[in-house]
Design a protein around this motif. Structure first.
Motif, mmCIF file in Angstrom:
data_model
loop_
_atom_site.group_PDB
_atom_site.id
_atom_site.type_symbol
_atom_site.label_atom_id
_atom_site.label_comp_id
_atom_site.label_asym_id
_atom_site.label_seq_id
_atom_site.Cartn_x
_atom_site.Cartn_y
_atom_site.Cartn_z
ATOM 1 N N PHE A 1 -6.528 0.950 -7.371
ATOM 2 C CA PHE A 1 -6.813 2.196 -6.681
ATOM 3 C C PHE A 1 -8.041 2.028 -5.793
ATOM 4 O O PHE A 1 -9.150 1.885 -6.310
ATOM 5 C CB PHE A 1 -7.041 3.314 -7.700
ATOM 6 C CG PHE A 1 -5.868 3.479 -8.631
ATOM 7 C CD1 PHE A 1 -4.739 4.174 -8.235
ATOM 8 C CD2 PHE A 1 -5.886 2.913 -9.894
ATOM 9 C CE1 PHE A 1 -3.645 4.307 -9.075
ATOM 10 C CE2 PHE A 1 -4.801 3.038 -10.754
ATOM 11 C CZ PHE A 1 -3.677 3.740 -10.342
ATOM 12 N N PRO A 2 -7.867 2.021 -4.456
ATOM 13 C CA PRO A 2 -9.009 1.871 -3.555
ATOM 14 C C PRO A 2 -10.008 3.031 -3.732
ATOM 15 O O PRO A 2 -9.601 4.203 -3.726
ATOM 16 C CB PRO A 2 -8.375 1.906 -2.158
ATOM 17 C CG PRO A 2 -6.936 1.536 -2.373
ATOM 18 C CD PRO A 2 -6.597 2.078 -3.734
ATOM 19 N N MET A 3 -11.255 2.699 -3.891
ATOM 20 C CA MET A 3 -12.281 3.714 -4.126
ATOM 21 C C MET A 3 -12.453 4.655 -2.940
ATOM 22 O O MET A 3 -12.768 5.822 -3.120
ATOM 23 C CB MET A 3 -13.603 3.046 -4.474
ATOM 24 C CG MET A 3 -13.558 2.374 -5.829
ATOM 25 S SD MET A 3 -15.121 1.641 -6.316
ATOM 26 C CE MET A 3 -16.127 3.092 -6.522
ATOM 27 N N GLU A 4 -12.240 4.167 -1.738
ATOM 28 C CA GLU A 4 -12.486 4.994 -0.554
ATOM 29 C C GLU A 4 -11.238 5.712 -0.038
ATOM 30 O O GLU A 4 -11.293 6.388 0.980
ATOM 31 C CB GLU A 4 -13.091 4.135 0.552
ATOM 32 C CG GLU A 4 -14.462 3.611 0.168
ATOM 33 C CD GLU A 4 -15.073 2.705 1.217
ATOM 34 O OE1 GLU A 4 -14.366 2.320 2.165
ATOM 35 O OE2 GLU A 4 -16.253 2.379 1.076
ATOM 36 N N ASP A 5 -10.109 5.568 -0.733
ATOM 37 C CA ASP A 5 -8.875 6.222 -0.310
ATOM 38 C C ASP A 5 -8.108 6.694 -1.538
ATOM 39 O O ASP A 5 -7.235 5.994 -2.052
ATOM 40 C CB ASP A 5 -8.022 5.258 0.525
ATOM 41 C CG ASP A 5 -6.776 5.904 1.077
ATOM 42 O OD1 ASP A 5 -6.518 7.097 0.773
ATOM 43 O OD2 ASP A 5 -6.039 5.222 1.799
ATOM 44 N N PRO A 6 -8.405 7.895 -2.034
ATOM 45 C CA PRO A 6 -7.772 8.367 -3.270
ATOM 46 C C PRO A 6 -6.271 8.642 -3.143
ATOM 47 O O PRO A 6 -5.602 8.856 -4.151
ATOM 48 C CB PRO A 6 -8.538 9.660 -3.583
ATOM 49 C CG PRO A 6 -9.086 10.103 -2.279
ATOM 50 C CD PRO A 6 -9.365 8.853 -1.497
ATOM 51 N N ALA B 1 0.612 9.183 -4.999
ATOM 52 C CA ALA B 1 0.638 7.724 -5.138
ATOM 53 C C ALA B 1 0.225 7.311 -6.545
ATOM 54 O O ALA B 1 0.831 6.420 -7.151
ATOM 55 C CB ALA B 1 -0.256 7.060 -4.090
ATOM 56 N N ARG B 2 -0.767 7.960 -7.084
ATOM 57 C CA ARG B 2 -1.203 7.654 -8.456
ATOM 58 C C ARG B 2 -0.118 8.063 -9.461
ATOM 59 O O ARG B 2 0.159 7.336 -10.418
ATOM 60 C CB ARG B 2 -2.527 8.342 -8.777
ATOM 61 C CG ARG B 2 -3.079 7.937 -10.131
ATOM 62 C CD ARG B 2 -4.429 8.565 -10.402
ATOM 63 N NE ARG B 2 -5.490 7.887 -9.710
ATOM 64 C CZ ARG B 2 -6.220 6.899 -10.223
ATOM 65 N NH1 ARG B 2 -5.967 6.453 -11.429
ATOM 66 N NH2 ARG B 2 -7.195 6.368 -9.537
ATOM 67 N N LEU B 3 0.518 9.215 -9.229
ATOM 68 C CA LEU B 3 1.602 9.651 -10.106
ATOM 69 C C LEU B 3 2.762 8.648 -10.080
ATOM 70 O O LEU B 3 3.377 8.375 -11.108
ATOM 71 C CB LEU B 3 2.086 11.045 -9.710
ATOM 72 C CG LEU B 3 1.102 12.185 -9.963
ATOM 73 C CD1 LEU B 3 1.610 13.473 -9.331
ATOM 74 C CD2 LEU B 3 0.849 12.356 -11.451
ATOM 75 N N PHE B 4 3.051 8.119 -8.893
ATOM 76 C CA PHE B 4 4.075 7.091 -8.747
ATOM 77 C C PHE B 4 3.739 5.876 -9.617
ATOM 78 O O PHE B 4 4.577 5.401 -10.388
ATOM 79 C CB PHE B 4 4.183 6.694 -7.273
ATOM 80 C CG PHE B 4 4.885 5.398 -7.023
ATOM 81 C CD1 PHE B 4 6.264 5.331 -7.023
ATOM 82 C CD2 PHE B 4 4.169 4.239 -6.763
ATOM 83 C CE1 PHE B 4 6.930 4.114 -6.778
ATOM 84 C CE2 PHE B 4 4.808 3.038 -6.504
ATOM 85 C CZ PHE B 4 6.197 2.974 -6.526
ATOM 86 N N TYR C 1 0.856 -1.179 0.000
ATOM 87 C CA TYR C 1 0.000 0.000 0.000
ATOM 88 C C TYR C 1 0.893 1.230 0.000
ATOM 89 O O TYR C 1 1.589 1.504 0.978
ATOM 90 C CB TYR C 1 -0.905 0.015 1.232
ATOM 91 C CG TYR C 1 -1.869 -1.133 1.288
ATOM 92 C CD1 TYR C 1 -3.161 -1.001 0.790
ATOM 93 C CD2 TYR C 1 -1.494 -2.349 1.851
ATOM 94 C CE1 TYR C 1 -4.052 -2.058 0.850
ATOM 95 C CE2 TYR C 1 -2.387 -3.409 1.914
ATOM 96 C CZ TYR C 1 -3.659 -3.258 1.412
ATOM 97 O OH TYR C 1 -4.540 -4.310 1.480
ATOM 98 N N TYR C 2 0.909 1.971 -1.103
ATOM 99 C CA TYR C 2 1.666 3.206 -1.212
ATOM 100 C C TYR C 2 0.710 4.361 -0.940
ATOM 101 O O TYR C 2 -0.296 4.514 -1.633
ATOM 102 C CB TYR C 2 2.241 3.363 -2.618
ATOM 103 C CG TYR C 2 3.296 2.342 -2.979
ATOM 104 C CD1 TYR C 2 4.611 2.524 -2.590
ATOM 105 C CD2 TYR C 2 2.978 1.214 -3.720
ATOM 106 C CE1 TYR C 2 5.596 1.607 -2.932
ATOM 107 C CE2 TYR C 2 3.947 0.293 -4.070
ATOM 108 C CZ TYR C 2 5.263 0.494 -3.671
ATOM 109 O OH TYR C 2 6.219 -0.415 -4.015
ATOM 110 N N THR C 3 1.027 5.188 0.044
ATOM 111 C CA THR C 3 0.156 6.302 0.408
ATOM 112 C C THR C 3 0.946 7.603 0.381
ATOM 113 O O THR C 3 2.061 7.670 0.899
ATOM 114 C CB THR C 3 -0.439 6.091 1.809
ATOM 115 O OG1 THR C 3 -1.156 4.846 1.825
ATOM 116 C CG2 THR C 3 -1.407 7.202 2.178
ATOM 117 N N GLY C 4 0.358 8.608 -0.236
ATOM 118 C CA GLY C 4 1.006 9.912 -0.336
ATOM 119 C C GLY C 4 0.007 11.035 -0.135
ATOM 120 O O GLY C 4 -1.016 10.853 0.542
#
Length: 98
Positions: free
Chosen positions: A45-50, A16-19, A8-11
């Motif tokens: 891509f989790p729907m509840e955590d963009p 995170a999406r750019l990564f 799980y990569y979180t930014g």
């Protein structure tokens, strides 16, 4: 015995999406998928955590995973993770022997 890893990569601010997009466009994903023993390498891509991207990574056995961890790909992935200032959470699963 296959090994599945959820990373799980979180930014922040879409990093995170750019990564994940740079991982794809730079060819790193294709190179990891071509490594011996890789069975799956996909981003979700989790729907509840963009601000989080989930990577499902599956390897034939611990030897293949160890070789991946020692590869040039891991240095490139670490550099991209640093570039986007991402936090990482890991879950590891192994298949039961048949």
């Amino acid at each position: 015995m296959s090994i599945t890893i959820h990373l799980y990569y979180t930014g922040q601010a879409g990093s995170a999406r750019l990564f994940a997009e740079e991982m794809m466009s730079s060819g790193v994903v294709q190179a990891v998928r071509a490594e011996p023993g890789n069975e799956r390498y996909e981003y979700f891509f989790p729907m509840e955590d963009p601000e989080t991207v989930l990577l499902i990574d599956r390897w034939r056995d611990s030897h293949a995973l160890d070789l991946h961890h020692q590869s040039e790909m891991m240095r490139q992935i670490a550099a991209l993770r640093e570039k986007y200032k991402l936090r990482l959470r890991v879950e590891r699963y192994t298949d039961a022997p048949k």
